[in-house]
Motif scaffolding. Structure first.
Motif, PDB file in Angstrom:
ATOM      1  N   LEU A  26      32.474  40.093  34.832  1.00  0.00           N
ATOM      2  CA  LEU A  26      33.653  40.737  35.398  1.00  0.00           C
ATOM      3  C   LEU A  26      34.710  40.438  34.312  1.00  0.00           C
ATOM      4  CD1 LEU A  26      33.095  40.090  38.984  1.00  0.00           C
ATOM      5  CD2 LEU A  26      32.004  41.791  37.546  1.00  0.00           C
ATOM      6  N   GLU A  60      32.396  47.890  34.192  1.00  0.00           N
ATOM      7  CA  GLU A  60      32.772  48.723  35.343  1.00  0.00           C
ATOM      8  C   GLU A  60      34.222  48.231  35.638  1.00  0.00           C
ATOM      9  OE1 GLU A  60      30.263  48.272  38.335  1.00  0.00           O
ATOM     10  OE2 GLU A  60      28.398  49.185  37.479  1.00  0.00           O
ATOM     11  N   HIS A  61      34.627  47.006  35.222  1.00  0.00           N
ATOM     12  CA  HIS A  61      35.945  46.210  35.603  1.00  0.00           C
ATOM     13  C   HIS A  61      37.031  46.193  34.454  1.00  0.00           C
ATOM     14  CE1 HIS A  61      34.217  45.974  39.557  1.00  0.00           C
ATOM     15  NE2 HIS A  61      32.983  45.680  39.232  1.00  0.00           N
ATOM     16  N   SER A  63      39.419  43.275  34.681  1.00  0.00           N
ATOM     17  CA  SER A  63      39.175  41.727  34.770  1.00  0.00           C
ATOM     18  C   SER A  63      39.277  41.463  36.132  1.00  0.00           C
ATOM     19  CB  SER A  63      40.126  41.168  33.673  1.00  0.00           C
ATOM     20  OG  SER A  63      40.142  39.637  33.824  1.00  0.00           O
ATOM     21  N   ALA A  64      38.258  40.580  36.409  1.00  0.00           N
ATOM     22  CA  ALA A  64      38.681  39.738  37.654  1.00  0.00           C
ATOM     23  C   ALA A  64      39.693  38.451  37.778  1.00  0.00           C
ATOM     24  CB  ALA A  64      37.307  39.326  38.224  1.00  0.00           C
ATOM     25  N   GLN A 115      40.242  49.935  34.793  1.00  0.00           N
ATOM     26  CA  GLN A 115      39.089  50.558  35.775  1.00  0.00           C
ATOM     27  C   GLN A 115      38.808  49.439  36.682  1.00  0.00           C
ATOM     28  OE1 GLN A 115      38.622  49.738  32.851  1.00  0.00           O
ATOM     29  NE2 GLN A 115      36.451  48.891  32.575  1.00  0.00           N
ATOM     30  N   GLY A 116      38.064  49.527  37.699  1.00  0.00           N
ATOM     31  CA  GLY A 116      37.627  48.555  38.615  1.00  0.00           C
ATOM     32  C   GLY A 116      38.574  47.352  38.800  1.00  0.00           C
ATOM     33  N   TYR A 117      38.058  46.193  39.019  1.00  0.00           N
ATOM     34  CA  TYR A 117      38.794  45.112  39.155  1.00  0.00           C
ATOM     35  C   TYR A 117      39.892  44.701  38.259  1.00  0.00           C
ATOM     36  CZ  TYR A 117      35.008  43.809  42.423  1.00  0.00           C
ATOM     37  OH  TYR A 117      34.305  43.778  43.784  1.00  0.00           O
ATOM     38  N   CYS A 118      41.406  44.595  39.101  1.00  0.00           N
ATOM     39  CA  CYS A 118      42.326  43.811  38.043  1.00  0.00           C
ATOM     40  C   CYS A 118      42.803  43.012  38.838  1.00  0.00           C
ATOM     41  CB  CYS A 118      43.283  45.157  37.668  1.00  0.00           C
ATOM     42  SG  CYS A 118      44.736  44.648  36.701  1.00  0.00           S
ATOM     43  N   ALA A 138      40.116  51.748  40.515  1.00  0.00           N
ATOM     44  CA  ALA A 138      40.774  50.634  39.938  1.00  0.00           C
ATOM     45  C   ALA A 138      41.060  49.927  41.271  1.00  0.00           C
ATOM     46  CB  ALA A 138      41.948  51.037  39.166  1.00  0.00           C
ATOM     47  N   ARG A 139      41.242  48.685  41.299  1.00  0.00           N
ATOM     48  CA  ARG A 139      41.455  47.766  42.610  1.00  0.00           C
ATOM     49  C   ARG A 139      42.214  46.703  42.063  1.00  0.00           C
ATOM     50  NH1 ARG A 139      40.068  51.868  44.141  1.00  0.00           N
ATOM     51  NH2 ARG A 139      38.335  52.161  45.921  1.00  0.00           N
TER      52      ARG A 139
END
Length: 270
Positions: A26, A60-61, A63-64, A115-118, A138-139
């Motif tokens: 991630l 897909e992300h 960065s976590a 995009q995805g996790y931030c 995006a989250r």
């Protein structure tokens, strides 16, 4: 081009495309991440052929955030003496802060494509960028509060100037998640795109527009904007007068004026 463990770096059209390349994790920020991002942004700052940087995440992300293994390693190094532990931790936090300061202090504009996790440390990272764009999926979350800690790598210092004090407090106290549309609504994202491909093309279009401008004028503009974060209006006016007393003697000015008069595209030296 230097090979990196965590990042992919490409240069084309005077745009440096920097991609966090740990999709299977991630794009979590491990020890190599914090070291390599400093090296990359020093290169981007020094290289005349780089006009703008686009920062993205593979997969897909975006960065976590910080790799939890890194936090575990820090905890394992604690000894019996609280004073020495505190000194060691403080030094380590300052090192992490320096990694994102390198992004903030880069003379070239830095655009984040999310995009995805931030999450968590990823918010610290995009706060150090000049502009942020995202896709609808995006989250965003200032996740540190849910881990029982204070965000310490730039979020609380930079975000009030981006989204305002009250909104920053709400997000930092609650840790709640924003989607791409809300991020645009509060000013965290400049623009929200429907899909990842639209995001990528939209960001590249903005980067191309910046890369086509006078590099001296772009660097001077970024310098003035950063200067005004911590100074009064009269200080800023005095500083830009001194700056332009030198920079208006550049060949970029007549090149830009001639291009405007002839309705042709200017071609500026690196």
């Amino acid at each position: 081009m230097t090979e990196y463990k965590v990042f992919g770096v490409e240069l084309a059209e005077r745009i440096a495309r920097v991609t966090i390349d740990r999709a299977d994790k991630l794009n979590a920020m491990n020890a190599d991440f914090w070291r390599e991002i400093v090296e990359i942004f020093r290169w981007a700052d020094d290289a005349d052929e780089v006009r703008v940087v686009v920062l993205a995440g593979a997969g897909e992300h975006f960065s976590a955030g910080i790799d939890l293994q890194l936090l575990g390693e820090a905890a394992s190094q604690m000894g019996p003496d609280a004073g020495r532990n505190a000194e060691r931790l403080r030094r380590r936090i300052l090192e992490l802060q320096a990694s994102f300061n390198a992004v903030d202090e880069c003379r070239k504009p830095v655009i984040a494509a999310v995009q995805g996790y931030c999450l968590g440390g990823a918010i610290d990272l995009i706060a150090a960028c000049d502009m942020r764009y995202c896709s609808e999926d995006a989250r965003f979350s200032i996740k540190e509060i849910d881990m029982g800690m204070v965000a310490d790598v730039g979020t609380l210092q930079r975000l009030p100037r981006i989204i305002g004090d009250g909104m920053l407090r709400e997000l930092a106290y609650t840790g709640r998640t924003l989607d791409g549309r809300e991020a645009q609504a509060i000013g965290l994202a400049n623009r929200c795109y429907g899909t990842l491909s639209e995001l990528q093309e939209g960001v590249l279009q903005v980067a191309r527009e910046i890369a086509a401008k006078s590099p001296l004028a772009i660097r001077g503009t970024k310098r003035m904007i950063r200067y005004m974060r911590d100074h009064r209006v009269d200080d800023g006016l005095d500083y830009v007068a001194t700056w332009n007393a030198a920079m208006l003697q550049s060949s970029d000015l007549p090149v830009a004026m001639a291009a405007h008069m002839s309705k042709k595209k200017p071609d500026f030296e690196d």
